[in-house]
Motif scaffolding. Structure first.
Motif, short mmCIF file in Angstrom:
data_model
loop_
_atom_site.label_atom_id
_atom_site.label_comp_id
_atom_site.label_asym_id
_atom_site.label_seq_id
_atom_site.Cartn_x
_atom_site.Cartn_y
_atom_site.Cartn_z
N ILE A 28 0.84 -1.20 0.00
CA ILE A 28 0.00 0.00 0.00
C ILE A 28 0.87 1.25 0.00
N SER A 30 -0.13 5.28 0.77
CA SER A 30 -1.26 6.12 1.17
C SER A 30 -0.82 7.56 1.38
N GLN A 42 1.80 11.81 5.98
CA GLN A 42 2.13 10.48 5.49
C GLN A 42 3.22 10.56 4.43
N ASN A 115 -5.55 2.88 10.57
CA ASN A 115 -5.03 2.08 9.46
C ASN A 115 -5.54 0.65 9.54
N VAL A 230 -8.06 11.00 1.95
CA VAL A 230 -7.18 9.82 1.97
C VAL A 230 -7.09 9.26 0.56
N SER A 231 -5.88 8.92 0.15
CA SER A 231 -5.68 8.16 -1.08
C SER A 231 -4.91 6.89 -0.75
N ILE A 232 -5.28 5.81 -1.41
CA ILE A 232 -4.62 4.52 -1.19
C ILE A 232 -4.43 3.84 -2.54
#
Length: 240
Positions: A28, A30, A42, A115, A230-232
């Protein structure tokens, strides 16, 4: 089980195939405004996420240091070293968010808890909806655009499953694959989110989105594209 859930399960690989596996692992990456708002910006380093498929348990490596990982269950969050030494631990972690707003800073255990439950939810959608205690109903379809009208599954989570909010909404396209996931982030003041998912891939017969983008959700249900919370991105996914 509703007709929509049955069809969505089949479209994503089928419940029989899902039940052959116990764990999924994924790389991942993020990012997003939420982490900066919480005082924990992050980085974009890839991390390895491991999620149990039939119980709520998750871990990410590394976390805070190269030899550290998280250990998440609904009633405990911990940061541990590779040899099992506990670096930090919190029991009943949900209680620590009482009174939090969107601007309330998080500590590393708060971040690890978020998370853990979030990635567990995402990496088991829609199959988690068959677990004991889940309430599932088909709701009114959502008109995304003049050419897109998505079927709508509303899931009510039991108290013993940690997730964003008790009630969450999942939207599926004509192919019965997931398009969007709506919820409130209760541990961050309850802000409304609309998470869009893209770029469906397949591993070991299971289909899943490889990109997730969660925006603030406006009162009319539309995303506020000025606020990507949020981006994942997911890659190298394996079910075992």
């Amino acid at each position: 089980m509703t007709d929509l859930l049955s069809a969505a399960l089949e479209a994503h690989g089928g419940l029989q195939r899902w039940n052959r596996f116990t764990t999924v692992t994924a790389t991942i990456v993020s990012d997003g405004e939420l982490f900066a708002d919480k005082g924990l910006p992050q980085d974009l380093e890839p991390r390895r996420m491991t999620v149990s498929l039939h119980e709520e348990h998750a871990s990410v490596l590394p976390f805070g240091a190269p030899d550290q990982h998280t250990d998440f269950t609904p009633d405990r969050i911990a940061i541990e070293r590779a040899d099992g030494t506990v670096v930090a631990e919190r029991r009943n972690p949900r209680r620590a968010f009482t009174g939090h707003t969107l601007e309330t800073p998080w500590d590393p255990l708060d971040r690890a808890y978020f998370n853990g439950y979030a990635l567990w939810t995402y990496l088991t959608t829609p199959f988690f909806a068959t677990m004991n205690g889940m309430g599932v109903a088909e709701a009114e379809p959502w008109t995304e655009s003049p050419t897109e009208r998505w079927r709508h599954l509303r899931v009510t989570f039991p108290d013993d499953v940690a997730s964003h909010s008790t009630v969450q909404d999942f939207y599926f396209g004509d192919d019965l694959l997931l398009r969007r996931h709506d919820y409130h982030v209760d541990i961050a003041g309850g802000f409304a989110a609309a998470q869009y998912v893209y770029d469906i891939d397949e591993a070991d017969g299971i289909k899943f989105p490889t990109r997730r983008r969660a925006y603030l959700r406006r009162p009319d249900g539309r995303p506020d594209h000025d606020h990507l919370m949020v981006s994942i991105d997911l890659s190298d996914v394996h079910y075992v």
